[in-house]
Scaffold this motif. Structure first.
Motif, PDB file in Angstrom:
ATOM      1  N   SER A   1      -9.478 -14.425  -4.198  1.00  0.00           N
ATOM      2  CA  SER A   1      -9.545 -15.521  -3.219  1.00  0.00           C
ATOM      3  C   SER A   1      -9.664 -16.868  -3.908  1.00  0.00           C
ATOM      4  O   SER A   1     -10.049 -16.963  -5.066  1.00  0.00           O
ATOM      5  CB  SER A   1     -10.732 -15.313  -2.277  1.00  0.00           C
TER       6      SER A   1
ATOM      7  N   HIS B   1      -4.794  -2.077  -6.003  1.00  0.00           N
ATOM      8  CA  HIS B   1      -4.717  -3.458  -5.530  1.00  0.00           C
ATOM      9  C   HIS B   1      -5.946  -4.265  -5.924  1.00  0.00           C
ATOM     10  O   HIS B   1      -7.034  -3.714  -6.081  1.00  0.00           O
ATOM     11  CB  HIS B   1      -4.516  -3.518  -4.014  1.00  0.00           C
ATOM     12  N   TYR B   2      -5.689  -5.534  -6.124  1.00  0.00           N
ATOM     13  CA  TYR B   2      -6.743  -6.502  -6.423  1.00  0.00           C
ATOM     14  C   TYR B   2      -6.522  -7.685  -5.494  1.00  0.00           C
ATOM     15  O   TYR B   2      -5.398  -8.186  -5.378  1.00  0.00           O
ATOM     16  CB  TYR B   2      -6.677  -6.952  -7.885  1.00  0.00           C
ATOM     17  N   VAL B   3      -7.561  -8.112  -4.850  1.00  0.00           N
ATOM     18  CA  VAL B   3      -7.458  -9.265  -3.948  1.00  0.00           C
ATOM     19  C   VAL B   3      -8.323 -10.366  -4.523  1.00  0.00           C
ATOM     20  O   VAL B   3      -9.523 -10.181  -4.753  1.00  0.00           O
ATOM     21  CB  VAL B   3      -7.897  -8.910  -2.506  1.00  0.00           C
TER      22      VAL B   3
ATOM     23  N   VAL C   1      -9.302 -12.378   2.802  1.00  0.00           N
ATOM     24  CA  VAL C   1      -9.584 -11.286   1.872  1.00  0.00           C
ATOM     25  C   VAL C   1      -9.813  -9.974   2.607  1.00  0.00           C
ATOM     26  O   VAL C   1      -9.207  -8.947   2.280  1.00  0.00           O
ATOM     27  CB  VAL C   1     -10.791 -11.618   0.964  1.00  0.00           C
ATOM     28  N   ASP C   2     -10.674  -9.948   3.594  1.00  0.00           N
ATOM     29  CA  ASP C   2     -10.967  -8.703   4.320  1.00  0.00           C
ATOM     30  C   ASP C   2      -9.725  -8.175   5.028  1.00  0.00           C
ATOM     31  O   ASP C   2      -9.501  -6.958   5.072  1.00  0.00           O
ATOM     32  CB  ASP C   2     -12.103  -8.908   5.317  1.00  0.00           C
TER      33      ASP C   2
ATOM     34  N   ILE D   1      -3.936  -3.299   3.202  1.00  0.00           N
ATOM     35  CA  ILE D   1      -3.446  -2.528   2.054  1.00  0.00           C
ATOM     36  C   ILE D   1      -3.982  -1.104   2.111  1.00  0.00           C
ATOM     37  O   ILE D   1      -3.239  -0.139   1.917  1.00  0.00           O
ATOM     38  CB  ILE D   1      -3.829  -3.185   0.713  1.00  0.00           C
ATOM     39  N   THR D   2      -5.253  -0.965   2.369  1.00  0.00           N
ATOM     40  CA  THR D   2      -5.874   0.360   2.420  1.00  0.00           C
ATOM     41  C   THR D   2      -5.251   1.220   3.518  1.00  0.00           C
ATOM     42  O   THR D   2      -5.027   2.417   3.326  1.00  0.00           O
ATOM     43  CB  THR D   2      -7.397   0.230   2.640  1.00  0.00           C
TER      44      THR D   2
ATOM     45  N   TRP E   1      -6.531  -8.567   4.113  1.00  0.00           N
ATOM     46  CA  TRP E   1      -5.636  -7.981   3.121  1.00  0.00           C
ATOM     47  C   TRP E   1      -6.166  -6.630   2.639  1.00  0.00           C
ATOM     48  O   TRP E   1      -5.404  -5.668   2.527  1.00  0.00           O
ATOM     49  CB  TRP E   1      -5.445  -8.923   1.936  1.00  0.00           C
ATOM     50  N   LYS E   2      -7.450  -6.546   2.341  1.00  0.00           N
ATOM     51  CA  LYS E   2      -8.030  -5.276   1.884  1.00  0.00           C
ATOM     52  C   LYS E   2      -7.847  -4.184   2.935  1.00  0.00           C
ATOM     53  O   LYS E   2      -7.470  -3.057   2.615  1.00  0.00           O
ATOM     54  CB  LYS E   2      -9.511  -5.447   1.541  1.00  0.00           C
ATOM     55  N   ARG E   3      -8.096  -4.530   4.176  1.00  0.00           N
ATOM     56  CA  ARG E   3      -7.941  -3.574   5.275  1.00  0.00           C
ATOM     57  C   ARG E   3      -6.482  -3.133   5.404  1.00  0.00           C
ATOM     58  O   ARG E   3      -6.187  -1.946   5.498  1.00  0.00           O
ATOM     59  CB  ARG E   3      -8.415  -4.206   6.583  1.00  0.00           C
TER      60      ARG E   3
END
Length: 88
Positions: free
Chosen positions: A87, A83-85, A67-68, A74-75, A70-72
């Motif tokens: 898990s 975006h929505y992540v 999760v972290d 994408i940002t 992907w968030k990093r």
């Protein structure tokens, strides 16, 4: 995207986008080996589809351990995309 893709990533992303744009497919599976850039290739597909007006954002379904990451990614790579992540 800020990161330059390898040729095989760029070609794969382009092929997926072209086939989706022509309505030949509605989705794709990236079966690259571990560590070969599935995340960046996927983000490149999203960027291209957004530019073509096919999407406004992305939903990522991934293991909790990613999760972290992907968030990093994408940002950093696509700062303006919704975006929505999620898990599992």
């Amino acid at each position: 995207m800020k990161t330059k893709l390898f040729d095989y990533q760029d070609k794969t992303a382009g092929d997926i986008v072209n086939r989706m744009h022509d309505l030949k497919i509605k989705g794709a599976y990236l079966g690259f080996e571990t560590g070969t850039g599935k995340t960046l290739t996927s983000l490149s597909v999203a960027e291209r589809l957004k530019k073509l007006g096919h999407i406004d954002g992305v939903i990522v379904i991934c293991p909790v351990s990613k999760v972290d990451d992907w968030k990093r990614d994408i940002t950093y790579e696509l700062p303006g995309i919704k975006h929505y992540v999620v898990s599992f």
